[in-house]
Design a protein around this motif. Structure first.
Motif, mmCIF file in Angstrom:
data_model
loop_
_atom_site.group_PDB
_atom_site.id
_atom_site.type_symbol
_atom_site.label_atom_id
_atom_site.label_comp_id
_atom_site.label_asym_id
_atom_site.label_seq_id
_atom_site.Cartn_x
_atom_site.Cartn_y
_atom_site.Cartn_z
ATOM 1 N N PRO A 53 12.494 62.448 35.159
ATOM 2 C CA PRO A 53 11.714 63.153 34.133
ATOM 3 C C PRO A 53 11.420 62.249 32.937
ATOM 4 O O PRO A 53 12.159 61.308 32.662
ATOM 5 N N HIS A 54 10.335 62.550 32.259
ATOM 6 C CA HIS A 54 9.918 61.815 31.064
ATOM 7 C C HIS A 54 10.206 62.683 29.842
ATOM 8 O O HIS A 54 10.080 63.893 29.898
ATOM 9 N N HIS A 55 10.560 62.069 28.753
ATOM 10 C CA HIS A 55 10.866 62.830 27.544
ATOM 11 C C HIS A 55 9.629 63.130 26.707
ATOM 12 O O HIS A 55 9.696 63.903 25.772
ATOM 13 N N VAL A 56 8.502 62.536 27.090
ATOM 14 C CA VAL A 56 7.247 62.754 26.380
ATOM 15 C C VAL A 56 6.166 63.053 27.424
ATOM 16 O O VAL A 56 6.032 62.332 28.411
ATOM 17 N N LYS A 57 5.397 64.113 27.194
ATOM 18 C CA LYS A 57 4.365 64.512 28.158
ATOM 19 C C LYS A 57 3.333 63.402 28.368
ATOM 20 O O LYS A 57 2.838 63.210 29.475
ATOM 21 N N GLN A 58 3.010 62.654 27.309
ATOM 22 C CA GLN A 58 2.014 61.595 27.413
ATOM 23 C C GLN A 58 2.455 60.484 28.365
ATOM 24 O O GLN A 58 1.622 59.740 28.865
ATOM 25 N N LEU A 59 3.750 60.357 28.627
ATOM 26 C CA LEU A 59 4.226 59.380 29.604
ATOM 27 C C LEU A 59 4.238 59.962 31.015
ATOM 28 O O LEU A 59 4.106 59.230 31.994
ATOM 29 N N ALA A 60 4.397 61.272 31.126
ATOM 30 C CA ALA A 60 4.414 61.916 32.439
ATOM 31 C C ALA A 60 3.014 62.000 33.048
ATOM 32 O O ALA A 60 2.857 61.885 34.263
ATOM 33 N N GLU A 61 2.003 62.203 32.224
ATOM 34 C CA GLU A 61 0.643 62.371 32.740
ATOM 35 C C GLU A 61 0.136 61.140 33.504
ATOM 36 O O GLU A 61 -0.421 61.292 34.595
ATOM 37 N N PRO A 62 0.317 59.908 33.005
ATOM 38 C CA PRO A 62 -0.109 58.748 33.794
ATOM 39 C C PRO A 62 0.677 58.616 35.109
ATOM 40 O O PRO A 62 0.126 58.197 36.126
ATOM 41 N N ALA A 63 1.947 58.997 35.097
ATOM 42 C CA ALA A 63 2.750 58.948 36.330
ATOM 43 C C ALA A 63 2.204 59.943 37.348
ATOM 44 O O ALA A 63 2.163 59.664 38.554
ATOM 45 N N THR A 65 -0.959 60.990 37.512
ATOM 46 C CA THR A 65 -2.232 60.423 37.968
ATOM 47 C C THR A 65 -1.991 59.338 39.012
ATOM 48 O O THR A 65 -2.673 59.291 40.045
ATOM 49 N N GLU A 66 -1.029 58.485 38.769
ATOM 50 C CA GLU A 66 -0.705 57.404 39.717
ATOM 51 C C GLU A 66 -0.261 57.984 41.065
ATOM 52 O O GLU A 66 -0.672 57.502 42.122
ATOM 53 N N ALA A 73 -5.287 57.345 48.283
ATOM 54 C CA ALA A 73 -5.368 56.083 49.015
ATOM 55 C C ALA A 73 -4.846 56.247 50.433
ATOM 56 O O ALA A 73 -5.412 55.693 51.383
ATOM 57 N N ALA A 74 -3.784 57.021 50.604
ATOM 58 C CA ALA A 74 -3.229 57.257 51.941
ATOM 59 C C ALA A 74 -4.224 58.014 52.804
ATOM 60 O O ALA A 74 -4.360 57.735 54.007
#
Length: 78
Positions: A53-63, A65-66, A73-74
């Motif tokens: 888990p991420h402590h900030v939503k702004q860090l979770a959103e790029p994860a 998307t990735e 791609a699969a």
């Protein structure tokens, strides 16, 4: 089957937080029983929780998307 990837707010014990909270993560209604939101998890309908888990939503959103792009791609290589 459609695969979904979402960012889910969580309590400190990693349970889902579906309560109304202030920007600080504290519950808007002190009587709700919510201990407060402390983290955000990336959750995939196929894989469950993705990484830590991420402590900030702004860090979770790029994860999130990735992880979605990995699924795309699969599918493209099939």
């Amino acid at each position: 089957m459609r695969i979904t990837v979402q960012v889910e707010p969580r309590h400190a014990d990693n349970s889902a937080c579906e309560h109304s909270v202030k920007p600080s993560g504290k519950p808007r209604d002190p009587e709700s029983g919510c201990p407060g939101r402390t983290q955000f998890a990336v959750v995939c309908s196929e894989h469950g929780d993705v990484d830590q888990p991420h402590h900030v939503k702004q860090l979770a959103e790029p994860a999130a998307t990735e992880h979605r792009q990995e699924h795309r791609a699969a599918l493209a290589t099939r």
